[in-house]
Write an enzyme that holds these catalytic residues in place. Structure first.
Site, PDB file in Angstrom:
ATOM      1  N   SER A   1      80.982  28.546  -6.255  1.00 17.16           N
ATOM      2  CA  SER A   1      80.538  27.462  -5.383  1.00 17.16           C
ATOM      3  C   SER A   1      80.726  26.113  -6.078  1.00 17.16           C
ATOM      4  CB  SER A   1      79.086  27.689  -4.955  1.00 17.16           C
ATOM      5  OG  SER A   1      78.239  27.753  -6.080  1.00 17.16           O
ATOM      6  N   GLY A   2      79.908  25.115  -5.732  1.00 24.52           N
ATOM      7  CA  GLY A   2      80.129  23.756  -6.228  1.00 24.52           C
ATOM      8  C   GLY A   2      80.181  23.637  -7.737  1.00 24.52           C
ATOM      9  N   HIS A   3      79.194  24.212  -8.417  1.00 26.58           N
ATOM     10  CA  HIS A   3      79.171  24.151  -9.875  1.00 26.58           C
ATOM     11  C   HIS A   3      80.379  24.879 -10.464  1.00 26.58           C
ATOM     12  CE1 HIS A   3      77.659  23.841 -13.900  1.00 26.58           C
ATOM     13  NE2 HIS A   3      77.415  25.126 -14.023  1.00 26.58           N
TER      14      HIS A   3
ATOM     15  N   ASP B   1      82.276  36.336  -7.472  1.00 20.55           N
ATOM     16  CA  ASP B   1      81.182  35.765  -6.678  1.00 20.55           C
ATOM     17  C   ASP B   1      80.646  36.834  -5.744  1.00 20.55           C
ATOM     18  OD1 ASP B   1      80.306  32.608  -5.981  1.00 20.55           O
ATOM     19  OD2 ASP B   1      79.820  34.089  -4.451  1.00 20.55           O
ATOM     20  N   ASP B   2      79.328  36.856  -5.575  1.00 19.08           N
ATOM     21  CA  ASP B   2      78.706  37.888  -4.750  1.00 19.08           C
ATOM     22  C   ASP B   2      78.775  37.580  -3.257  1.00 19.08           C
ATOM     23  OD1 ASP B   2      78.149  39.338  -7.016  1.00 19.08           O
ATOM     24  OD2 ASP B   2      76.086  38.613  -7.197  1.00 19.08           O
TER      25      ASP B   2
ATOM     26  N   GLY C   1      74.121  27.360 -11.335  1.00 18.08           N
ATOM     27  CA  GLY C   1      73.314  26.184 -11.638  1.00 18.08           C
ATOM     28  C   GLY C   1      71.866  26.491 -11.970  1.00 18.08           C
TER      29      GLY C   1
ATOM     30  N   HIS D   1      71.553  11.021 -31.465  1.00 19.87           N
ATOM     31  CA  HIS D   1      71.573  11.808 -32.700  1.00 19.87           C
ATOM     32  C   HIS D   1      70.363  12.726 -32.842  1.00 19.87           C
ATOM     33  CE1 HIS D   1      68.344   9.403 -34.552  1.00 19.87           C
ATOM     34  NE2 HIS D   1      68.864   8.412 -33.834  1.00 19.87           N
TER      35      HIS D   1
ATOM     36  N   ILE E   1      68.672  13.999 -12.303  1.00 17.75           N
ATOM     37  CA  ILE E   1      69.717  12.989 -12.390  1.00 17.75           C
ATOM     38  C   ILE E   1      69.138  11.616 -12.731  1.00 17.75           C
ATOM     39  CG2 ILE E   1      69.641  12.550  -9.878  1.00 17.75           C
ATOM     40  CD1 ILE E   1      72.737  12.191 -10.052  1.00 17.75           C
TER      41      ILE E   1
END
Length: 206
Positions: free
Chosen positions: A11-13, A34-35, A68, A135, A165
């Site tokens: 899918s998208g990811h 993919d299922d 995801g 860091h 996000i």
């Protein structure tokens, strides 16, 4: 490294993962598992079976879990590791990786990411588009750092946490395992209890 890469999740990811793998130019062929039986191709690449079929390709392919959801990704990847399938990491060619950075297997580092020196990223993480980690950070296993997240120096993010996000984490802050930090939220002090946190500065809502 094998000649074939199999990506679990189309899918998208999975599309973004495939794009990175193509740009890395390390595999002669790339395919999906993919299922969802309705998905036959993705990104022009063939879906060759379901997740359970991964084990039939054990000797001929490298694997990457493009799911995801942190908990589901962990469950699938840990099964692959247990069965000794070769799980790889993917790093977009545009990412900037500092000296002494460690990146665990099954982690993806996407386009525009900066990870500065002496940081350690655990296995199965998503370091998403244009996020920056300064860091000496420690990102534990199966964490999702969403697009545009900015993490200052000497930050620790616990296993299975998700930073939404555009969220920001100030320096010298520890975030415990099992946390969700909302979009645009700002973390300025330690989070010691699992839950959902939103706002500027963050407050716990769940």
């Amino acid at each position: 490294m094998k000649e074939k890469l199999i990506i679990i999740g189309a899918s998208g990811h999975g599309k973004v993962i495939a794009d990175i793998a193509i740009k890395m130019n390390k595999w002669q062929s790339i395919a999906f598992l993919d299922d969802d039986e309705a998905i036959k191709t993705s990104m022009g690449l063939e879906v060759i079976g379901k997740t359970a079929d991964a084990f039939t390709y054990k000797d001929e392919a490298d694997f990457f879990v493009a799911i995801g959801n942190n908990a589901t990704r962990e469950k699938v990847q840990e099964r692959l590791i247990e069965e000794e399938l070769n799980v790889v990491s993917l790093i977009h060619p545009s990412a900037v990786i500092g000296i002494g950075v460690e990146i665990g297997i099954g982690t993806v580092v996407m386009a525009g990411v900066v990870i500065n020196s002496s940081s350690r990223i655990g296995k199965g993480c998503i370091i998403n588009t244009s996020s920056s980690l300064d860091h000496d950070n420690v990102i534990e296993e199966y964490v999702h750092i969403s697009p545009g997240v900015n993490i200052a120096g000497t930050v620790s993010v616990g296993r299975g946490s998700w930073l939404g996000i555009g969220s920001i984490v100030s320096n010298n802050v520890n975030i415990c395992s099992g946390c969700k930090v909302g979009a645009g939220a700002v973390v300025v002090k330690d989070i010691t209890e699992p839950g959902t946190y939103v706002g500027v500065p963050v407050r716990k809502i769940d």
